[in-house]
Design a protein around this motif. Sequence first.
Motif, PDB file in Angstrom:
ATOM      1  N   ALA A 135       0.893  -1.562   0.128  1.00  0.00           N
ATOM      2  CA  ALA A 135       0.072  -0.100   0.062  1.00  0.00           C
ATOM      3  C   ALA A 135       1.574   1.217  -0.485  1.00  0.00           C
ATOM      4  O   ALA A 135       0.934   1.930  -0.573  1.00  0.00           O
ATOM      5  CB  ALA A 135      -0.626   0.254   0.893  1.00  0.00           C
TER       6      ALA A 135
ATOM      7  N   ASP B 119      -9.546  10.745   3.287  1.00  0.00           N
ATOM      8  CA  ASP B 119      -9.277   9.201   2.575  1.00  0.00           C
ATOM      9  C   ASP B 119      -8.242   9.668   1.876  1.00  0.00           C
ATOM     10  O   ASP B 119      -7.682  10.541   1.489  1.00  0.00           O
ATOM     11  CB  ASP B 119     -10.442   8.974   1.880  1.00  0.00           C
ATOM     12  N   VAL B 120      -7.960   8.301   0.382  1.00  0.00           N
ATOM     13  CA  VAL B 120      -6.601   8.187  -0.080  1.00  0.00           C
ATOM     14  C   VAL B 120      -6.557   8.871  -0.649  1.00  0.00           C
ATOM     15  O   VAL B 120      -5.830  10.372  -1.267  1.00  0.00           O
ATOM     16  CB  VAL B 120      -6.281   7.003  -0.491  1.00  0.00           C
ATOM     17  N   GLU B 121      -7.781   8.939  -1.852  1.00  0.00           N
ATOM     18  CA  GLU B 121      -8.291  10.408  -3.080  1.00  0.00           C
ATOM     19  C   GLU B 121      -8.333  11.228  -2.872  1.00  0.00           C
ATOM     20  O   GLU B 121      -7.970  12.310  -3.305  1.00  0.00           O
ATOM     21  CB  GLU B 121      -9.774   9.318  -3.191  1.00  0.00           C
TER      22      GLU B 121
ATOM     23  N   PHE C  57      -4.439   4.596   5.278  1.00  0.00           N
ATOM     24  CA  PHE C  57      -5.047   3.781   4.761  1.00  0.00           C
ATOM     25  C   PHE C  57      -4.675   2.859   3.660  1.00  0.00           C
ATOM     26  O   PHE C  57      -4.956   2.675   2.422  1.00  0.00           O
ATOM     27  CB  PHE C  57      -6.109   5.136   3.746  1.00  0.00           C
TER      28      PHE C  57
ATOM     29  N   ALA D 114      -6.000  -0.475   3.234  1.00  0.00           N
ATOM     30  CA  ALA D 114      -6.716  -1.793   2.346  1.00  0.00           C
ATOM     31  C   ALA D 114      -7.304  -1.008   1.313  1.00  0.00           C
ATOM     32  O   ALA D 114      -8.177  -0.986  -0.008  1.00  0.00           O
ATOM     33  CB  ALA D 114      -7.652  -1.628   3.271  1.00  0.00           C
ATOM     34  N   GLU D 115      -7.863   0.559   1.833  1.00  0.00           N
ATOM     35  CA  GLU D 115      -8.647   1.535   0.726  1.00  0.00           C
ATOM     36  C   GLU D 115      -7.522   1.364  -0.473  1.00  0.00           C
ATOM     37  O   GLU D 115      -8.495   1.676  -1.389  1.00  0.00           O
ATOM     38  CB  GLU D 115      -9.076   2.598   1.546  1.00  0.00           C
ATOM     39  N   THR D 116      -6.426   1.559   0.099  1.00  0.00           N
ATOM     40  CA  THR D 116      -5.294   2.010  -1.470  1.00  0.00           C
ATOM     41  C   THR D 116      -5.409   0.932  -2.019  1.00  0.00           C
ATOM     42  O   THR D 116      -4.944   0.993  -3.985  1.00  0.00           O
ATOM     43  CB  THR D 116      -4.355   2.563  -0.493  1.00  0.00           C
TER      44      THR D 116
ATOM     45  N   ALA E  58      -7.759  -1.116  -2.929  1.00  0.00           N
ATOM     46  CA  ALA E  58      -8.193  -1.371  -3.536  1.00  0.00           C
ATOM     47  C   ALA E  58      -9.269  -0.164  -4.658  1.00  0.00           C
ATOM     48  O   ALA E  58     -10.490  -0.552  -5.506  1.00  0.00           O
ATOM     49  CB  ALA E  58      -9.690  -1.869  -2.258  1.00  0.00           C
ATOM     50  N   HIS E  59      -8.355   1.263  -4.387  1.00  0.00           N
ATOM     51  CA  HIS E  59      -8.634   1.960  -4.778  1.00  0.00           C
ATOM     52  C   HIS E  59      -8.459   1.476  -6.541  1.00  0.00           C
ATOM     53  O   HIS E  59      -7.843   0.855  -7.315  1.00  0.00           O
ATOM     54  CB  HIS E  59      -7.693   2.968  -4.416  1.00  0.00           C
TER      55      HIS E  59
END
Length: 337
Positions: A9, A260-262, A290, A292-294, A296-297
């Motif tokens: 990540a 969040d990451v974005e 972040f 997991a979010e990164t 999955a982005h």
Amino acid sequence: MDEVTKIRACLFGGAMGDALGAEIEFWNLERIRMRFPGGLTDLPPHDGRAGRITDDTQMTLFTAEGLIRAVVRGQARGICAPEGVVHHALLRWYRTQGGVPKMELCDEGLVADARLRKRRAPGTTCLSALGEARRFGDLARNDSKGCGTIMRVAPCALIACDPAQAETLARDTSALTHGHVLGQEAAVAFARILFEVFHGATLERAVGSVSLSRPIMMALEAAMTARPDGAAETVERLGGGWVAEEALAIAVYAARVGRDVEHGLQIAVTHGGDSDSTGAVAGNLLGLLFPAETLAHPWRSKIECADVIDRIARDLAAAREPGNGFAEDFCDRYLGF
């Protein structure tokens, strides 16, 4: 969250930020807003397509490769100066950019990947310092504190076994291309912050662990106390990111106020400065905050050389705690010089 996931990540977050800011590097804020009135909601095309990485991600990967090779050498031979092996790796990158090093280099590893031979506005300080080196481990003979010290430092934090090692690796490898103490200290500060977050610290605690010279501490204080609106004008008051302490401040600010990451990456690149570098540095930190979010982005699947980033991340994780057979298992891909 396991270490492999966090390392992946971190590196993918950096590449995403790099790709988000690549096209708008050198643009002023007015031009960015005219071209993207709704903000950067997707990776803009750069050099032919969206997701292109620049020298920031290239040098990060070569730094990681050098650190892995240093572990192989240390285990196989019982002695190693990591900065010398990383220097060898950075000189291989220099050759991909058309440079002619003064030392003989190998042709194995990342240097053989044609995708990493693309020239994407490499920093002149890095190029000139590498071109002047006569021996592996030679320190840069300049007074530069450009952000080239900090945009490639993440692997130093990810492979380190303790904070002191993270700081030492950051200082020693940044000094290969940038001679100014503030450039080196910014790299040290960011490596320490990444190390602490990687090991579970909050951003506030990680920033609080840094104890360096007044200019670095002032940059961090500005990042932690600036108005939390995420506005481009607020970012620009922290600087343009061309020098290392400004890139550090923008990255920490984006991580602090990003929802969040974005959102954090959008904050990090939307300013009239070195957008790909501030995006890359912020992305490393946001990736750890972040993970997991990164991963999955949707932007992650668009990143150029995603397969290389993934492999290097996994090998970097393996090199953190190498077993007795690590050198033997990895020597084919990572010659230990």
